[in-house]
Design a protein around this motif. Structure first.
Motif, PDB file in Angstrom:
ATOM      1  N   MET A 165      -4.633  30.737  -4.815  1.00 49.94           N
ATOM      2  CA  MET A 165      -5.087  30.874  -6.198  1.00 49.94           C
ATOM      3  C   MET A 165      -4.336  31.978  -6.931  1.00 49.94           C
ATOM      4  SD  MET A 165      -9.188  30.132  -6.014  1.00 49.94           S
ATOM      5  CE  MET A 165      -9.523  30.844  -4.423  1.00 49.94           C
ATOM      6  N   LEU A 166      -4.127  33.104  -6.259  1.00 45.80           N
ATOM      7  CA  LEU A 166      -3.407  34.198  -6.903  1.00 45.80           C
ATOM      8  C   LEU A 166      -1.965  33.815  -7.215  1.00 45.80           C
ATOM      9  CD1 LEU A 166      -4.844  37.170  -4.831  1.00 45.80           C
ATOM     10  CD2 LEU A 166      -5.008  36.925  -7.322  1.00 45.80           C
ATOM     11  N   ARG A 167      -1.349  32.996  -6.396  1.00 45.67           N
ATOM     12  CA  ARG A 167       0.014  32.537  -6.683  1.00 45.67           C
ATOM     13  C   ARG A 167       0.055  31.696  -7.960  1.00 45.67           C
ATOM     14  NH1 ARG A 167       1.913  31.021  -0.457  1.00 45.67           N
ATOM     15  NH2 ARG A 167       2.512  33.168   0.115  1.00 45.67           N
ATOM     16  N   LYS A 168      -0.996  30.942  -8.193  1.00 45.41           N
ATOM     17  CA  LYS A 168      -1.066  30.163  -9.439  1.00 45.41           C
ATOM     18  C   LYS A 168      -1.210  31.082 -10.653  1.00 45.41           C
ATOM     19  CE  LYS A 168      -2.892  25.794  -7.664  1.00 45.41           C
ATOM     20  NZ  LYS A 168      -3.991  24.790  -7.762  1.00 45.41           N
ATOM     21  N   PHE A 169      -2.041  32.124 -10.510  1.00 48.06           N
ATOM     22  CA  PHE A 169      -2.172  33.082 -11.613  1.00 48.06           C
ATOM     23  C   PHE A 169      -0.837  33.777 -11.875  1.00 48.06           C
ATOM     24  CE2 PHE A 169      -6.764  32.898 -10.577  1.00 48.06           C
ATOM     25  CZ  PHE A 169      -7.273  32.760 -11.858  1.00 48.06           C
ATOM     26  N   GLU A 170      -0.124  34.123 -10.816  1.00 50.90           N
ATOM     27  CA  GLU A 170       1.155  34.801 -10.986  1.00 50.90           C
ATOM     28  C   GLU A 170       2.166  33.903 -11.688  1.00 50.90           C
ATOM     29  OE1 GLU A 170       4.339  37.345  -8.299  1.00 50.90           O
ATOM     30  OE2 GLU A 170       3.660  35.400  -7.588  1.00 50.90           O
ATOM     31  N   ALA A 171       2.139  32.627 -11.379  1.00 49.43           N
ATOM     32  CA  ALA A 171       3.106  31.680 -11.949  1.00 49.43           C
ATOM     33  C   ALA A 171       2.680  31.137 -13.299  1.00 49.43           C
ATOM     34  CB  ALA A 171       3.326  30.528 -10.975  1.00 49.43           C
ATOM     35  N   GLY A 172       1.513  31.560 -13.808  1.00 49.55           N
ATOM     36  CA  GLY A 172       1.035  31.053 -15.088  1.00 49.55           C
ATOM     37  C   GLY A 172       0.567  29.610 -15.013  1.00 49.55           C
ATOM     38  N   GLN A 173       0.151  29.175 -13.814  1.00 50.33           N
ATOM     39  CA  GLN A 173      -0.240  27.776 -13.606  1.00 50.33           C
ATOM     40  C   GLN A 173      -1.724  27.618 -13.278  1.00 50.33           C
ATOM     41  OE1 GLN A 173       2.388  26.514 -10.490  1.00 50.33           O
ATOM     42  NE2 GLN A 173       4.217  26.539 -11.804  1.00 50.33           N
ATOM     43  N   ALA A 174      -2.508  28.690 -13.466  1.00 49.50           N
ATOM     44  CA  ALA A 174      -3.947  28.590 -13.204  1.00 49.50           C
ATOM     45  C   ALA A 174      -4.613  27.798 -14.328  1.00 49.50           C
ATOM     46  CB  ALA A 174      -4.557  29.983 -13.104  1.00 49.50           C
ATOM     47  N   GLN A 175      -5.833  27.367 -14.062  1.00 45.10           N
ATOM     48  CA  GLN A 175      -6.576  26.565 -15.038  1.00 45.10           C
ATOM     49  C   GLN A 175      -7.868  27.273 -15.419  1.00 45.10           C
ATOM     50  OE1 GLN A 175      -7.152  22.727 -13.253  1.00 45.10           O
ATOM     51  NE2 GLN A 175      -4.957  22.244 -13.198  1.00 45.10           N
ATOM     52  N   GLU A 176      -8.418  26.878 -16.550  1.00 44.77           N
ATOM     53  CA  GLU A 176      -9.696  27.437 -16.983  1.00 44.77           C
ATOM     54  C   GLU A 176     -10.735  27.280 -15.863  1.00 44.77           C
ATOM     55  OE1 GLU A 176     -10.636  28.956 -19.707  1.00 44.77           O
ATOM     56  OE2 GLU A 176      -8.826  28.755 -20.943  1.00 44.77           O
ATOM     57  N   GLY A 177     -11.452  28.338 -15.593  1.00 44.89           N
ATOM     58  CA  GLY A 177     -12.466  28.304 -14.546  1.00 44.89           C
ATOM     59  C   GLY A 177     -11.972  28.798 -13.199  1.00 44.89           C
ATOM     60  N   ASP A 178     -10.641  29.014 -13.066  1.00 49.46           N
ATOM     61  CA  ASP A 178     -10.106  29.458 -11.778  1.00 49.46           C
ATOM     62  C   ASP A 178     -10.512  30.891 -11.445  1.00 49.46           C
ATOM     63  OD1 ASP A 178      -8.981  27.069 -11.184  1.00 49.46           O
ATOM     64  OD2 ASP A 178      -6.887  27.668 -11.480  1.00 49.46           O
ATOM     65  N   ILE A 179     -10.745  31.713 -12.463  1.00 48.16           N
ATOM     66  CA  ILE A 179     -11.207  33.079 -12.177  1.00 48.16           C
ATOM     67  C   ILE A 179     -12.563  33.040 -11.494  1.00 48.16           C
ATOM     68  CG2 ILE A 179     -11.971  35.257 -13.196  1.00 48.16           C
ATOM     69  CD1 ILE A 179      -9.851  34.943 -15.335  1.00 48.16           C
ATOM     70  N   GLU A 180     -13.476  32.223 -12.057  1.00 49.32           N
ATOM     71  CA  GLU A 180     -14.810  32.106 -11.468  1.00 49.32           C
ATOM     72  C   GLU A 180     -14.729  31.499 -10.071  1.00 49.32           C
ATOM     73  OE1 GLU A 180     -14.021  31.336 -14.611  1.00 49.32           O
ATOM     74  OE2 GLU A 180     -15.087  33.086 -15.426  1.00 49.32           O
ATOM     75  N   LYS A 181     -13.830  30.532  -9.891  1.00 47.82           N
ATOM     76  CA  LYS A 181     -13.660  29.914  -8.567  1.00 47.82           C
ATOM     77  C   LYS A 181     -13.159  30.946  -7.561  1.00 47.82           C
ATOM     78  CE  LYS A 181     -11.751  25.874  -8.516  1.00 47.82           C
ATOM     79  NZ  LYS A 181     -10.709  24.810  -8.566  1.00 47.82           N
ATOM     80  N   MET A 182     -12.208  31.776  -7.980  1.00 42.59           N
ATOM     81  CA  MET A 182     -11.660  32.796  -7.088  1.00 42.59           C
ATOM     82  C   MET A 182     -12.726  33.828  -6.719  1.00 42.59           C
ATOM     83  SD  MET A 182      -8.199  35.100  -7.561  1.00 42.59           S
ATOM     84  CE  MET A 182      -8.790  35.919  -9.055  1.00 42.59           C
ATOM     85  N   LEU A 183     -13.524  34.225  -7.705  1.00 43.65           N
ATOM     86  CA  LEU A 183     -14.597  35.178  -7.427  1.00 43.65           C
ATOM     87  C   LEU A 183     -15.660  34.577  -6.523  1.00 43.65           C
ATOM     88  CD1 LEU A 183     -15.038  36.844 -10.936  1.00 43.65           C
ATOM     89  CD2 LEU A 183     -13.932  37.810  -8.918  1.00 43.65           C
ATOM     90  N   ASP A 184     -15.877  33.278  -6.642  1.00 44.11           N
ATOM     91  CA  ASP A 184     -16.848  32.601  -5.773  1.00 44.11           C
ATOM     92  C   ASP A 184     -16.340  32.572  -4.332  1.00 44.11           C
ATOM     93  OD1 ASP A 184     -19.309  30.927  -5.408  1.00 44.11           O
ATOM     94  OD2 ASP A 184     -17.822  29.428  -4.821  1.00 44.11           O
ATOM     95  N   VAL A 185     -15.039  32.313  -4.157  1.00 40.86           N
ATOM     96  CA  VAL A 185     -14.456  32.350  -2.818  1.00 40.86           C
ATOM     97  C   VAL A 185     -14.576  33.769  -2.240  1.00 40.86           C
ATOM     98  CG1 VAL A 185     -12.306  32.167  -1.498  1.00 40.86           C
ATOM     99  CG2 VAL A 185     -12.871  30.427  -3.202  1.00 40.86           C
ATOM    100  N   ALA A 186     -14.283  34.761  -3.075  1.00 46.52           N
ATOM    101  CA  ALA A 186     -14.387  36.142  -2.627  1.00 46.52           C
ATOM    102  C   ALA A 186     -15.816  36.474  -2.212  1.00 46.52           C
ATOM    103  CB  ALA A 186     -13.922  37.084  -3.732  1.00 46.52           C
ATOM    104  N   ASP A 187     -16.773  35.963  -2.950  1.00 44.34           N
ATOM    105  CA  ASP A 187     -18.176  36.219  -2.625  1.00 44.34           C
ATOM    106  C   ASP A 187     -18.567  35.614  -1.287  1.00 44.34           C
ATOM    107  OD1 ASP A 187     -20.856  37.190  -3.445  1.00 44.34           O
ATOM    108  OD2 ASP A 187     -21.358  35.058  -3.446  1.00 44.34           O
ATOM    109  N   ASN A 188     -17.905  34.530  -0.916  1.00 50.32           N
ATOM    110  CA  ASN A 188     -18.201  33.881   0.361  1.00 50.32           C
ATOM    111  C   ASN A 188     -17.415  34.476   1.520  1.00 50.32           C
ATOM    112  OD1 ASN A 188     -20.070  31.361   0.191  1.00 50.32           O
ATOM    113  ND2 ASN A 188     -18.852  31.312  -1.685  1.00 50.32           N
ATOM    114  N   ILE A 189     -16.553  35.446   1.232  1.00 48.58           N
ATOM    115  CA  ILE A 189     -15.801  36.140   2.281  1.00 48.58           C
ATOM    116  C   ILE A 189     -16.458  37.473   2.607  1.00 48.58           C
ATOM    117  CG2 ILE A 189     -13.600  37.212   2.881  1.00 48.58           C
ATOM    118  CD1 ILE A 189     -12.234  35.218   0.990  1.00 48.58           C
TER     119      ILE A 189
END
Length: 439
Positions: free
Chosen positions: A359-383
């Motif tokens: 997911m972070l590679r997509k943010f770095e490349a400018g290829q992330a999509q709306e809602g990906d921040i929340e998805k990434m935080l949700d994954v982090a919460d499950n780690i």
């Protein structure tokens, strides 16, 4: 500004061959051991408790209290293990300490072992630093020859065997129970606790595991007294500590100062930020701690103040980043490290960090999509909080704090590559002029 420094462990670093036994003795070396051997072990533990020394390896747990947990009625041998597997990104205090002043660690090992009634001690060193291993081994040999280690130390009847052990180079072995597994010859993976090492550690026997700087601080406490050590620092974070400054400062390096010094003072000691730039964010204790911004420049760098700010003092590895730095790219590099260094024992850590990297590679490349921040935080919460050790928590900390402090940079990742917003050549420490940045 030099009056802010308290060179104790680093006092002799600039001397001619400070690692030699004769030079260490000339400055009062091994006087703490001589004094300790005339004391009762419990009195030594009490002195360390009274000093207020807290673990210098990250957690900040009171050292004397940790020693007192060792059950003396256990018939098994007692062990002291020094965690010299320094590998937290940004942390670089223990290796120069062992290179310049190895005998202060050896003396600390002897005093600490006597205090917990141990006759066996191990110094577990990261395997890649061969020069450090050789210097420690030579210091141990000198100490044996001088009667500070081995049989009947200084004629007191106390015996102590010390082994310098080279690890195989794994970040996870900085976690104390993974270190113990590695020391026993097994794959380095964290253990389920309880039982804790103080009860069932190395070879299922009572074991104390302490950081290099923690043990190296003991000779001064015994030789000069608990009140001397406690006179430095803050109310709940006593004494001196080595602060490692790296990144965008004029003169990065190690600065030994009282606990509670501020980052602003440390940056001044380091010659300020590099010319023409200002602080953007920093890590107070390595990449596994939540990042903080310039709003925390005047915060006392002690355990409680940093915790109140929402982070951890950790190993006092202060990575300094200026305004040319992409938070997205920095976070990606950190999480790539944690993905690579995960031992794989816990599914949330093993799989979750892999997904965070994608997911972070997509943010770095400018290829992330709306809602990906929340998805990434949700994954982090499950780690976070779902693994045997704190590696996963550290990976989550840098992600969640980066989003909290610089959410707009992640939102920009929906449409613009990070390297366009923050050309990486401008933040480089080397070759910056050629890349169009500042030297």
């Amino acid at each position: 500004m030099t009056d802010m420094l308290t060179p104790v462990l680093s006092a002799n670093w600039a001397d001619d061959r400070p690692w030699k036994l004769t030079n260490y003795e000339r400055l009062g070396g091994y006087q703490g051991l001589r004094k300790a051997l005339t004391m009762e072990p419990d009195a030594i533990i009490g002195e360390v408790k009274d000093s207020g020394l807290r673990g210098r390896g990250g957690a900040g747990f009171p050292t004397g209290m940790k020693w007192s947990f060792v059950p003396q009625d256990n018939p098994n041998p007692k062990y002291l293990v020094v965690n010299a597997d320094e590998s937290e990104p940004g942390t670089c205090k223990d290796i120069p300490l062992m290179m310049a002043n190895p005998h202060v660690l050896v003396e600390g090992v002897a005093i600490s072992s006597f205090a917990i009634r141990s006759n066996f001690a191990f110094i577990y060193v990261r395997g890649e630093v061969l020069h450090v291993i050789r210097r420690l081994q030579q210091a141990v040999r000198e100490a044996y020859s001088a009667g500070y280690l081995g049989k009947n130390i200084l004629g007191t009847g106390y015996d102590l065997e010390v082994v310098v052990h080279a690890g195989a180079g794994a970040y996870i072995c900085g976690e104390e129970t993974a270190l113990l597994d590695s020391l026993e010859g097994r794959r380095g993976q964290p253990r389920l606790r309880p039982p804790f090492p103080a009860v069932a550690g190395l070879y299922a026997s009572p074991t104390v595991v302490n950081n290099v700087e923690s043990i190296a601080s003991v000779p001064g406490i015994i030789a000069k007294g608990a009140s001397w050590f406690a006179s430095m620092g803050t109310e709940k974070s006593k004494g001196h500590g080595i602060f490692s400054l790296s990144g965008h400062v004029a003169n990065p390096g190690q600065f030994e100062a009282p606990m509670g010094i501020t980052l602003r003072q440390l940056i001044e000691l380091a010659g300020g930020m590099r010319d023409g730039h200002e602080l953007k964010f920093f890590t107070p204790g390595g990449s596994s701690t939540q990042i903080l911004t310039k709003d925390s420049l005047d915060m006392p760098l002690d355990f409680d103040s940093v915790a109140a700010a929402g982070s951890l003092l950790g190993t006092r590895a202060l990575q300094i980043f200026d305004e040319t730095t992409s938070v997205v790219r920095t976070t990606l590099r950190w999480v790539e490290f944690y993905k690579h260094e995960s031992c794989g024992k816990c599914t949330p850590c093993r799989e979750g960090n892999w997904w965070l990297v994608q997911m972070l590679r997509k943010f770095e490349a400018g290829q992330a999509q709306e809602g990906d921040i929340e998805k990434m935080l949700d994954v982090a919460d499950n780690i976070g909080g779902r693994s045997f050790c704190a590696l996963a928590d550290g990976a989550v900390a840098c992600v969640t704090s980066a989003v909290k402090e610089f959410r707009s940079e992640f939102e920009a990742g929906y449409h613009t590559p990070a390297w366009e917003l923050f050309p990486y050549g401008k933040s480089a420490l080397f070759g910056a002029k050629q890349a169009g940045g500042h030297a």
